[in-house]
Design a protein around this motif. Structure first.
Motif, PDB file in Angstrom:
ATOM      1  N   GLN A  70       1.499  19.399   8.507  1.00 12.74           N
ATOM      2  CA  GLN A  70       0.233  19.657   9.204  1.00 12.74           C
ATOM      3  C   GLN A  70      -0.771  20.337   8.275  1.00 12.74           C
ATOM      4  N   SER A  71      -0.323  21.333   7.513  1.00 15.02           N
ATOM      5  CA  SER A  71      -1.210  22.048   6.594  1.00 15.02           C
ATOM      6  C   SER A  71      -1.752  21.118   5.513  1.00 15.02           C
ATOM      7  N   PHE A  72      -0.873  20.271   4.980  1.00 15.50           N
ATOM      8  CA  PHE A  72      -1.309  19.355   3.919  1.00 15.50           C
ATOM      9  C   PHE A  72      -2.347  18.369   4.448  1.00 15.50           C
ATOM     10  N   ARG A  73      -2.065  17.777   5.608  1.00 15.50           N
ATOM     11  CA  ARG A  73      -2.990  16.788   6.165  1.00 15.50           C
ATOM     12  C   ARG A  73      -4.341  17.407   6.507  1.00 15.50           C
ATOM     13  N   THR A  74      -4.321  18.645   6.983  1.00 13.87           N
ATOM     14  CA  THR A  74      -5.562  19.294   7.407  1.00 13.87           C
ATOM     15  C   THR A  74      -6.393  19.759   6.227  1.00 13.87           C
ATOM     16  N   TRP A  75      -5.755  20.388   5.231  1.00 18.21           N
ATOM     17  CA  TRP A  75      -6.510  21.099   4.202  1.00 18.21           C
ATOM     18  C   TRP A  75      -6.553  20.424   2.835  1.00 18.21           C
ATOM     19  N   PHE A  76      -5.702  19.458   2.580  1.00 12.32           N
ATOM     20  CA  PHE A  76      -5.690  18.855   1.246  1.00 12.32           C
ATOM     21  C   PHE A  76      -5.979  17.350   1.227  1.00 12.32           C
ATOM     22  N   GLU A  77      -5.507  16.613   2.229  1.00 14.72           N
ATOM     23  CA  GLU A  77      -5.756  15.162   2.238  1.00 14.72           C
ATOM     24  C   GLU A  77      -7.249  14.806   2.194  1.00 14.72           C
ATOM     25  N   PRO A  78      -8.119  15.553   2.911  1.00 18.93           N
ATOM     26  CA  PRO A  78      -9.541  15.167   2.907  1.00 18.93           C
ATOM     27  C   PRO A  78     -10.271  15.474   1.592  1.00 18.93           C
ATOM     28  N   ILE A  79      -9.661  16.234   0.680  1.00 20.55           N
ATOM     29  CA  ILE A  79     -10.346  16.633  -0.553  1.00 20.55           C
ATOM     30  C   ILE A  79     -10.393  15.461  -1.534  1.00 20.55           C
ATOM     31  N   LYS A  80     -11.547  15.297  -2.179  1.00 22.24           N
ATOM     32  CA  LYS A  80     -11.694  14.261  -3.205  1.00 22.24           C
ATOM     33  C   LYS A  80     -12.146  14.901  -4.517  1.00 22.24           C
ATOM     34  N   ALA A  81     -11.578  14.441  -5.622  1.00 24.33           N
ATOM     35  CA  ALA A  81     -12.041  14.864  -6.943  1.00 24.33           C
ATOM     36  C   ALA A  81     -13.240  14.001  -7.308  1.00 24.33           C
TER      37      ALA A  81
END
Length: 484
Positions: A33-44
């Motif tokens: 849940q934490s990964f999907r919420t806080w890291f998946e949406p980030i783009k370099a």
């Protein structure tokens, strides 16, 4: 000088960072849940002058990452990009109605190589080994307590679930010179606030007795330090360091199970500190009487002081926890939304706060109204209904598919390890996810009796504590069942 190759590969390197972060956060529901919420949406989105720019959906998002995940981000970025990496955030703000273009702002993140990022001395990201104990660099003899200032008594909500433990903790903090409760052992299932409480005790002691050396360390780190000391033939210095601590806080002591050398070292440290009147604070997932794989002499010492349990918080306590979190974030949420979350998330505090954060993130990222409808949607997706009953046939099929064996083999009398272990795992999950009696589970999985089912469950629990690969198997299967 940066090469063209490095510039081209920054997106691939960021993808590698995400893979590492996902692995670190874990495969349980909270980690996923934490990964999907806080890291998946980030783009370099850019790489220039050793600076990586990542795009995040909002100011709230940027602030949350900096407050809660900067240490994790820093360590992973240094490992993948190198020690001189810098970080910038590109934040979506709004769309210009005249041009249709997205307006962005940028923020310079905390330099991942900066000393402002909290991490133990001589931390080596590549090996994940802390070679030296926690001495602050440039300050001879001063211990970095490893405590998080956020964990205080002021934001630890009291309820029937933790009243004894909290009261004992306050008593220990106020009487650290000569405490009645030594050791103080706080036990309970994951996510109920053990870490918060013991760190709050440590923070209070540091405030009341500034000259005392307080150290918080988890059992896994303690074990790695001991292993390194033994390898370097430096065991005496390891013992000497810990014997100079005034207040020692060790998390998850049950992880010392079946590690004889580590237990012997901790036994010596425990005896020395206790005889000198130093305070020892421990946490575990169960009381001493239920701990497996620990020596009797160590268990007997755990029973010298007070063992206090943390249990699942009731509705009123959950409501207060949510209200405090909402107040801290400075946001406005309708009472019916808060009550809905408190009513439907009852397993532990960590999941309660995680669902609240996910709702806030969904409202921010997708620009949705923060209302009851959104709360229901998020809760429905993230939390498995405890009323749902999974059939034993489904469990058998899922386990057999996972281990690549035929379901009929569970009935066979073979003693092949893979068959026996698969049968034990199926019994373990049948006990968790069905309302069948032990006798019924045994008869449906291999034609066994209730005693065999009990033995199977105990074996699975023991293997999860000692075999990391097996623990991953269980986590993978548990994820499949929770998705049903």
């Amino acid at each position: 000088m940066e090469t063209v190759e490095n510039t081209k590969n920054y997106k691939e390197k960021w993808a590698e960072c995400l893979t590492i972060i996902k692995d670190i956060l874990g495969v349980d529901q909270t980690g996923v849940q934490s990964f999907r919420t806080w890291f998946e949406p980030i783009k370099a989105v850019d790489w220039k002058d050793s600076t990586l720019t990542i795009q995040v959906p909002s100011e709230f998002y940027y602030e949350f990452l900096e407050e809660n995940y900067i240490e994790l981000l820093s360590r992973v970025l240094q490992k993948v990009f190198g020690p001189n990496i810098n970080l910038k955030y590109s934040v979506w703000v709004k769309t210009d109605q005249n041009t249709g273009k997205t307006i962005t702002t940028t923020h310079t993140g905390k330099n991942p190589a900066s000393k402002n990022v909290p991490q133990p001395t001589n931390y080596h990201p590549a090996s994940n080994v802390i070679k030296d104990p926690f001495i602050l660099p440039g300050v001879k003899g001063v211990i970095d307590s490893q405590l998080n200032p956020y964990y205080s008594f002021a934001n630890f909500i009291e309820g029937d679930c933790n009243k004894l433990a909290r009261s004992a903790g306050i008593a220990v903090a106020k009487n650290a010179v000569k405490s009645t409760y030594n050791p103080l052992l706080i036990y309970g299932k994951s996510g109920l606030g053990k870490t918060h409480l013991v760190q709050a005790i440590g923070m209070e002691i540091k405030d009341l007795f500034p000259k005392k050396n307080v150290l918080y360390v988890d059992a896994d780190t303690f074990e790695r330090q001991y292993a390194q000391a033994a390898l370097d033939n430096d065991r005496n210095n390891f013992l000497h360091f810990y014997q100079n601590i005034d207040v020692l806080i060790i998390e998850d002591v049950q992880l010392f199970a079946k590690k004889e050398g580590t237990q012997n070292a901790f036994f010596q440290i425990f005896n020395y500190l206790h005889q000198k009147g130093r305070q020892i604070i421990l946490t575990s997932d169960c009381p001493p009487v239920e701990m497996q794989g620990l020596s009797e002499r160590l268990l007997s010492r755990f029973k010298w002081g007070l063992s206090a349990e943390l249990t699942v918080p009731n509705f009123e306590t959950r409501l207060e926890i949510l209200k405090q979190k909402i107040q801290k974030e400075g946001i406005d949420i309708d009472e019916d939304v808060v009550e809905y979350i408190a009513n439907h998330i009852s397993s532990n505090v960590r999941e309660l706060e995680g669902v609240l954060i996910s709702i806030l993130a969904q409202a921010t990222i997708n620009k949705k109204q923060l209302n009851l409808e959104l709360a229901k949607d998020v809760v429905e997706k993230l939390v498995k209904s405890t009323q749902q009953d999974i059939s034993i046939d489904f469990i058998k099929k899922t386990v057999c598919d996972y281990f690549n064996i035929a379901p009929d083999q569970l009935k066979s009398k073979t003693r092949k390890r893979e068959i026996v272990q698969s049968r034990q795992v199926a019994m373990y999950f049948a006990k968790i996810y069905t309302k069948n009696s032990l006798a019924s589970i045994g008869s449906q999985i291999g034609g066994k009796d209730h005693a065999t089912v009990l033995h199977a469950c105990k074996t699975v629990n023991n293997l999860m504590e000692t075999d990391k690969r097996f623990k991953r198997y269980i986590a993978d299967l548990e994820k499949r069942f929770k998705l049903q």
